[in-house]
Design a protein around this motif. Structure first.
Motif: not given
Length: 573
Positions: A38-47, A134-138, A186-188
């Protein structure tokens, strides 16, 4: 009255500085992932959603508690490159490390650290944890007003000096607040990291993604990027000193935390390469001076806390740094020596202690130095924070930062920029934070954990540069002295001292400076001014972006988040 309820549950809790990160983390817990997943998924979303406050090119310290094991620190603070010497900077004609551009770049540690956490403690695949970001960036997300404002404030520089940033952030002009924006590059990049381990086992796939970052296509692009001079905060163009081989030679490390027992809990912090031990020093200095219980933050309490902070941060600036020896910092004889310096009036001196002989202090400017456009930390609330707890008792406190979109030009083809953490090093010999190859700059990033006597484990922290361990202190005092619950302690009026050497360019200090929220009360503020504090009233709700998540031995999870800025969010089930 609380600004929001203190949340209780049993499945898990996520609290962070952005609701989309908290939601992504909770979605992972709901689908059977653990706190690391969960932390890793949330951390990449913060980026993706807070690119003005952190990014893949930044850094990450975290504290992790796994049931049955001692808590550990994950150091995702990358070091300086092999060519980062004082002489190399002097040869380029600079007398300090600028707060923007390429000279302040160090090995970007956030992505390898998140992937290390996933490999060592997680259960999900790289592709699965990256899917949210990836979804949020794309497909896009609705951009925060502060992100839009940051892009707008940087637009002229992007167009005239940093064309890769203009192409990334200004393709359709300056975004309006809440406009939907995308970052397909970034998604790529994230998709290529996930694809690097295709067909491999989970651990091997994590290692493959780290290698793709540190030795593969990302390192190759960064190596080429930093060799081209760009205009930085000095007003001149300079290349960077980081190289691809510096990235290949470094990996995140697991370390033991430092701790101090205080009022029924053991407070844990990262080591001397962070400012974290300053929070422990403040608590140790203060404890004999504090009342057992108080009804409010009165002038006596705020004065004592401020004076203790001045002493602790003076020690930070004299003694803390990568590899520094902090033996004795938290021993009672030294704490008593420091405590004895606190008087009834505000001190206007920088007073580091003789921890290991005479302190060596950097030469600093007094307040009022002109600040170069874009230099230093981006806002008073810079950085992000994330706390995660799962049903099995894994607890994580993480404070990612660096790689701000406005601090360095975007790397062509990758969708992010490098960090500028080396601005915290000095081009003076003989200091705890003197520039040298292969060292971690002393960071302001300061996640926290508390192990309570009843078995409760709590993760907490805040963004805020130098102020992080002042706002965390006010929260702890709210709980330990005022008897407040976590949400009420976060809601309570906060303050911080600016009587310290700024970690950011320009490196200045403000003698006696004290910023307070007006909710402390006019009587308290007037009395603090009478005692000699140079008080700035910054409004009712402006200081700190604290959050907390905890788990009790009976399986109850709790979470609280900051109402300031209408952005932080806690989720519990």
């Amino acid at each position: 009255m609380l600004t929001r309820p203190e949340l209780h549950g049993t499945v898990g809790a996520v609290a962070s500085t952005h609701w989309l990160a908290s939601s992504a983390g909770m979605a992972v817990l709901e689908r059977g992932g653990n706190a690391a997943d969960a932390a890793v998924a949330a951390g990449f979303v913060l980026h993706v959603v807070e690119p003005h406050l952190n990014g893949p090119g930044g850094d990450l310290p975290a504290i992790v508690h796994v049931p049955g094991s001692e808590p550990r620190v994950l150091s995702g603070q990358g070091p300086t490159g092999a060519g980062a010497t004082i002489a190399a900077h002097r040869a380029l004609g600079v007398d300090h490390v600028p707060g923007t551009g390429l000279l302040a770049a160090v090995v970007p540690g956030a992505v390898p650290a998140w992937l290390t956490l996933l490999r060592d403690l997680g259960t999900w695949s790289v592709a699965d944890v990256l899917a949210f970001a990836i979804d949020l960036a794309e497909r896009g997300h609705h951009v925060l007003p502060r992100v839009a404002a940051t892009i707008g404030a940087s637009a002229e520089r992007f167009r005239s000096e940093w064309p890769t940033s203009a192409a990334l952030w200004l393709a359709d002009g300056v975004p309006e607040p809440w406009q939907r924006i995308r970052n397909p590059l970034l998604a790529q990049t994230y998709r290529r990291l996930a694809d690097a381990g295709a067909g491999l086992g989970r651990d091997a796939a994590c290692d493959a993604a780290i290698a793709a970052w540190s030795e593969g296509f990302v390192a190759e692009a960064i190596d080429a990027h930093v060799r081209v001079p760009v205009v930085d905060a000095t007003g001149d163009a300079h290349p960077g000193l980081l190289r691809g081989e510096d990235m290949a030679a470094w990996r995140p490390t697991w370390e033991a935390p430092l701790g101090l027992d205080w009022r029924g809990r053991r407070v844990l912090k990262c080591g001397a390469w962070t400012q974290g031990p300053a929070l422990l020093a403040q608590l140790g200095i203060l404890e004999p001076l504090l009342p057992t219980r108080a009804d409010r933050f009165d002038a006596d309490l705020v004065h004592l806390a401020t004076e203790a902070a001045k002493l602790a941060f003076a020690d930070r600036d004299a003694w803390f740094g990568d590899g520094a020896d902090l033996t004795g910092l938290l021993d009672e004889p030294y704490l008593a020596e420091r405590r004895a310096l606190i008087g009834s009036e505000a001190s206007l001196e920088l007073r580091p202690g003789a921890l290991h002989g005479a302190p060596r202090f950097p030469v600093v400017q007094v307040e009022g130095a002109e600040r170069a456009a874009g230099a230093g930390e981006p806002t008073r609330g810079d950085t992000c924070h994330l706390d995660v707890v799962d049903a099995d008792g894994m607890v994580i406190s993480a404070t990612p930062s660096g790689g701000w979109l406005q601090s360095s030009p975007a790397i062509e083809g990758l969708g992010f920029c490098l960090g500028t953490r080396a601005q915290m090093l000095w081009l003076e010999e003989g200091l705890a934070t003197s520039m040298a190859p292969g060292i971690r700059p002393r960071t302001t990033l300061s996640p926290s954990m508390a192990l309570h006597d009843d078995g409760t484990v709590a993760a907490f922290g805040t963004p805020g540069g130098d102020q992080q361990d002042s706002w965390q202190l006010s929260m702890l005092l709210g709980m330990g002295v005022l008897g407040l619950g976590p949400q009420a302690a976060i809601d309570a009026p906060a303050w911080h001292t600016t009587h310290l050497v700024s970690s950011f360019d320009p490196r200045v200090w403000e003698p006696g400076g004290l910023h307070v929220e007006s909710r402390l009360g006019a009587d308290v503020i007037d009395e603090l001014r009478r005692r000699g504090h140079r008080v700035t009233d910054v409004g009712e709700w402006s200081l700190g972006r604290l959050s907390l998540a905890s788990r009790s031995p009976d399986g109850t999870v709790r979470a609280a988040a900051n109402p300031r800025g209408e952005q932080g969010y806690a989720v519990v089930r």
